[in-house]
Write a protein that holds these residues in place. Structure first.
Motif, mmCIF file in Angstrom:
data_model
loop_
_atom_site.group_PDB
_atom_site.id
_atom_site.type_symbol
_atom_site.label_atom_id
_atom_site.label_comp_id
_atom_site.label_asym_id
_atom_site.label_seq_id
_atom_site.Cartn_x
_atom_site.Cartn_y
_atom_site.Cartn_z
ATOM 1 N N THR A 39 81.772 -7.578 17.761
ATOM 2 C CA THR A 39 81.129 -6.857 16.661
ATOM 3 C C THR A 39 81.175 -5.365 16.918
ATOM 4 O OG1 THR A 39 79.665 -8.724 16.243
ATOM 5 C CG2 THR A 39 78.972 -6.573 15.373
ATOM 6 N N LEU A 40 80.897 -4.952 18.151
ATOM 7 C CA LEU A 40 80.939 -3.532 18.491
ATOM 8 C C LEU A 40 82.365 -2.988 18.427
ATOM 9 C CD1 LEU A 40 78.097 -4.402 19.495
ATOM 10 C CD2 LEU A 40 78.335 -2.595 21.185
ATOM 11 N N ARG A 41 83.323 -3.814 18.796
ATOM 12 C CA ARG A 41 84.727 -3.381 18.705
ATOM 13 C C ARG A 41 85.123 -3.159 17.240
ATOM 14 N NH1 ARG A 41 85.193 -7.731 22.578
ATOM 15 N NH2 ARG A 41 85.131 -6.794 24.637
ATOM 16 N N VAL A 42 84.631 -4.015 16.351
ATOM 17 C CA VAL A 42 84.892 -3.840 14.920
ATOM 18 C C VAL A 42 84.236 -2.552 14.430
ATOM 19 C CG1 VAL A 42 84.434 -4.787 12.616
ATOM 20 C CG2 VAL A 42 85.251 -6.281 14.441
ATOM 21 N N TRP A 43 82.990 -2.292 14.852
ATOM 22 C CA TRP A 43 82.310 -1.047 14.481
ATOM 23 C C TRP A 43 83.139 0.153 14.909
ATOM 24 C CZ3 TRP A 43 76.628 -1.862 16.538
ATOM 25 C CH2 TRP A 43 75.970 -2.796 15.736
ATOM 26 N N ALA A 44 83.699 0.076 16.106
ATOM 27 C CA ALA A 44 84.500 1.190 16.618
ATOM 28 C C ALA A 44 85.787 1.357 15.812
ATOM 29 C CB ALA A 44 84.835 0.964 18.092
ATOM 30 N N ALA A 50 76.361 0.904 13.562
ATOM 31 C CA ALA A 50 75.130 1.634 13.873
ATOM 32 C C ALA A 50 75.386 2.747 14.887
ATOM 33 C CB ALA A 50 74.087 0.666 14.420
ATOM 34 N N LEU A 51 76.420 2.589 15.698
ATOM 35 C CA LEU A 51 76.768 3.567 16.729
ATOM 36 C C LEU A 51 78.251 3.877 16.690
ATOM 37 C CD1 LEU A 51 74.996 1.898 19.770
ATOM 38 C CD2 LEU A 51 74.181 3.852 18.503
#
Length: 99
Positions: A39-44, A50-51
């Motif tokens: 999920t964080l990799r997708v955000w990046a 959120a970050l």
């Protein structure tokens, strides 16, 4: 999650209040945010989470200060500094309980 596995995870990911690193890897940030690392990799990738991570030599590094801000967690250093300031004011007679 059994107790042995939980203790192992706790060693790998110290509480954010005690974190001394400026940035943490994706798996650590995901643990604190209660999300899967992907999920964080997708955000990046999409730059819509959120970050926003820093990219260091092709790796994602998640700023601890931003994690604390998003989660509403203060660092132990900030808490200690706040206590020192509040007691310094009382020692100078600024507490309002002078008699």
């Amino acid at each position: 999650m059994n107790g042995e596995h939980k203790a192992e995870v706790d060693k790998r990911f110290p509480p954010l209040e005690l974190e001394t690193r400026a940035v943490v890897p994706t798996d650590c940030a995901a643990y604190h945010l209660n999300r899967q690392p992907q999920t964080l990799r997708v955000w990046a990738c999409l730059e819509n989470g959120a970050l926003r991570p820093l990219r260091i030599n092709g790796r994602l590094a998640w700023p601890v200060a931003e994690l604390r801000r998003v989660l509403g967690v203060a660092s132990q250093i900030a808490l200690r500094a706040g206590r020192a300031e509040s007691t310094a004011g009382c020692e100078a007679g600024a507490c309002g309980d002078e008699r």
